[in-house]
Motif scaffolding. Structure first.
Motif, PDB file in Angstrom:
ATOM      1  N   ILE A  46     -65.296 -11.947 -78.483  1.00  0.00           N
ATOM      2  CA  ILE A  46     -65.752 -11.510 -77.163  1.00  0.00           C
ATOM      3  C   ILE A  46     -64.527 -11.154 -76.332  1.00  0.00           C
ATOM      4  N   LEU A  47     -64.445  -9.905 -75.896  1.00  0.00           N
ATOM      5  CA  LEU A  47     -63.331  -9.465 -75.058  1.00  0.00           C
ATOM      6  C   LEU A  47     -63.704  -9.637 -73.591  1.00  0.00           C
ATOM      7  N   SER A  48     -62.906 -10.436 -72.887  1.00  0.00           N
ATOM      8  CA  SER A  48     -63.125 -10.675 -71.459  1.00  0.00           C
ATOM      9  C   SER A  48     -61.808 -10.560 -70.703  1.00  0.00           C
ATOM     10  N   GLY A  49     -61.021  -9.563 -71.093  1.00  0.00           N
ATOM     11  CA  GLY A  49     -59.711  -9.378 -70.473  1.00  0.00           C
ATOM     12  C   GLY A  49     -59.742  -8.621 -69.168  1.00  0.00           C
ATOM     13  N   GLY A  50     -60.907  -8.092 -68.787  1.00  0.00           N
ATOM     14  CA  GLY A  50     -61.011  -7.320 -67.562  1.00  0.00           C
ATOM     15  C   GLY A  50     -60.963  -5.825 -67.817  1.00  0.00           C
TER      16      GLY A  50
END
Length: 544
Positions: A249-253
């Motif tokens: 899950i990518l949640s880097g913005g």
């Protein structure tokens, strides 16, 4: 290889929520990785310390855009949080959700399940509001939302002056009718900044199935035959891989997540090939649809009692510091500008498209990056265009994962954005000239009374305006073939890979973005748990 069920990349406003909610299930093992460090710093936790963090590269990625042609070639500074809590650790702590039409518009674009009625329960679930639970607010959530620690007569007079020109007084801008003038609420708990990390991860970090690692720079998502199998990281100077048995899950913005997709071979194939990256999934919209809020600023010299600049200078600032340390109250316990008005630039607009704010304090940023409070009584105001039509993009400049992409925001490129911004500036001046606020003003410092024509206003907005630091949209959610993610936030063309952060917004919300990012984290985590993918046959999670 080290293997977890879920890997969440980025411990920011959305990522902390996702990691916390997924790890509620003791049967799965969750890894939360963050490139920055711990943010347990006095000025991070002190609300008024936000100004000191504005250019502090210990806690801030401190990006700059490319020269913006529509701003006469200006480069624009973009602070982004670097560490646990992400930008919720350096922002103004304003809790604004956006307006119901924002989310209904998302749904109308084909994003089933993202209408206002669908997302409101997630806003409420995340929140403990100081005012208590009601049909619009939660009372038992991890994130604490509070009223301003103290009020000021100038803020009261701004509300009265806004009413004088026809803007209705409200008590709650996050509940119906979502338009009018009121005091704001903040993500502050007992006088201290309450970040997404403080709210969602810190209280549960003892969970045996939740691992949080800082100082881990993710260089790419590992893909095999269109399926995400883990991540490649740079940690302690060494490059190695970590496996994901279920999902990455990518949640880097909105700036980091599309960059990571590109580095992983997901993007415009021709562009990737130019940089020596082997295309894995053709997705030309990655990095496009970039949106941000742009604001114009005004300032006035005022009577002595109308500003609290003097309370934050000289000996008095030490008295304020002592007051804060002893009571967690006072001016150091305040977030960004305390009052705001939501209004329509044109009568036919379907929703409020202007955010007008006033602060009884003014400062400048010194060359050192330190905020310096003005040595005379003044108040500042800003006018934010909430629903811009201008769209920008970001692009790779190198296959080196440690080199930032190029950002092209394209501010004020849509003629309607210029027209509506100018109307907002005129509206703000009308409020300032209305009683009882007018009696506090001595003269207009910026842009100055001679500025009256459209051309003068535009020049001022272009030269002295700034970003609202609300970048979104670069991994657009949609049901069409060009969308980067689908309404379940799965990356189109990839299995076991999602994006859950501000980048999925098809259109920017008409308000500050932090609360919406937390909602996206809540809803995204629910989707992941509901879809409950089984572990990949070849993968075995690390032992608990």
């Amino acid at each position: 290889m080290e293997i977890y069920d879920y890997i969440v990349v980025g411990a920011g406003s959305s990522g902390c929520v996702v990691a916390s909610r997924l790890s509620e299930d003791p049967a799965v093992r969750v890894l939360l990785v963050e490139a920055g460090s711990d943010m347990n710093n006095f000025w991070v936790r002190t609300p008024a310390g936000a100004g000191k963090l504005f250019m502090d590269k210990r806690f801030n990625w401190a990006f700059n855009t490319e020269p913006v042609p529509t701003l006469g070639g200006r480069k624009v500074y973009w602070p982004r949080g670097k560490g646990l809590g992400g930008s919720s650790s350096i922002n103004g702590m304003i809790y604004m959700r956006g307006q119901p039409p924002d989310f209904n518009h998302w749904a109308a674009l084909g994003n089933e399940g993202w209408g206002w009625a669908d997302v409101l329960p997630y806003f409420m679930r995340s929140e403990t509001n100081q005012r208590g639970a009601d049909p619009w607010h939660g009372g038992e959530g991890p994130l604490h939302v509070s009223d301003a620690a103290i009020t000021h007569p100038t803020a009261d007079d701004f509300i009265a002056a806004a009413q004088h020109i026809g803007i209705a007084r409200r008590n709650d801008l996050n509940g119906p009718p979502h338009e009018g003038v009121a005091y704001r609420q903040y993500t502050i708990r007992n006088g201290r900044r309450h970040t997404s990390y403080n709210a969602f991860v810190e209280p549960v970090r003892h969970r045996r199935n939740l691992v949080v690692r800082t100082g881990v720079r993710v260089t790419r998502v590992l893909l095999e035959a269109g399926e995400a199998t883990g991540i490649e990281v740079l940690e302690n100077g060494e490059r190695h891989s970590i496996g994901a048995a279920r999902e990455v899950i990518l949640s880097g913005g909105a700036l980091a997540s599309p960059h990571l997709l590109m580095l992983s071979g997901i993007g415009d194939g021709a562009t990737l090939q130019r940089h020596g990256i082997v295309p894995a999934i053709e997705s030309p919209e990655v990095g496009h649809n970039l949106q941000d809020h742009w604001f114009g600023a005004l300032a006035w010299r005022v009577t002595a009692e109308s500003s609290y600049n003097h309370r934050l200078r000289g000996l008095r600032k030490y008295l304020e510091g002592a007051r804060y340390l002893l009571t967690r109250r006072g001016y150091l316990a305040l977030g960004a500008a305390p009052v705001t008005a939501y209004a329509r630039s044109e009568p036919g607009r379907p929703e409020a498209d202007l955010q007008l704010t006033v602060s009884p304090m003014t400062f400048k940023i010194a060359p050192s990056g330190e905020p310096v409070i003005d040595d005379f009584p003044a108040i500042g105001a800003s006018v934010v265009l909430l629903t811009p039509d201008s769209r920008g993009h970001m692009e790779l400049v190198s296959p080196d994962p440690l080199r930032a992409p190029a950002f092209h925001p394209n501010y004020l490129s849509a003629p309607g954005d210029i027209r509506r911004s100018i109307e907002g500036m005129r509206m703000m001046r009308r409020i300032a000239q209305a009683e009882p606020l007018a009696s506090r003003l001595i003269h207009e410092l910026s842009p100055g009374a001679p500025v009256t024509s459209d051309e003068q206003w535009l020049e001022h907005i272009k030269t002295n305006g700034n970003s609202g630091w609300h970048q979104v949209g670069t991994c657009r959610m949609g049901s069409d073939a060009q969308a980067v993610v689908n309404p379940r936030l799965r990356v189109r063309g990839a299995r076991r890979l999602r994006v859950v952060d501000a980048s999925i917004m098809p259109r920017i919300v008409a308000g500050n973005t932090n609360a919406a990012c937390i909602m996206i984290g809540e809803k995204g985590a629910d989707m992941i748990r509901a879809d409950a993918l089984s572990a990949r046959p070849a993968a075995r999670p690390a032992a608990h």
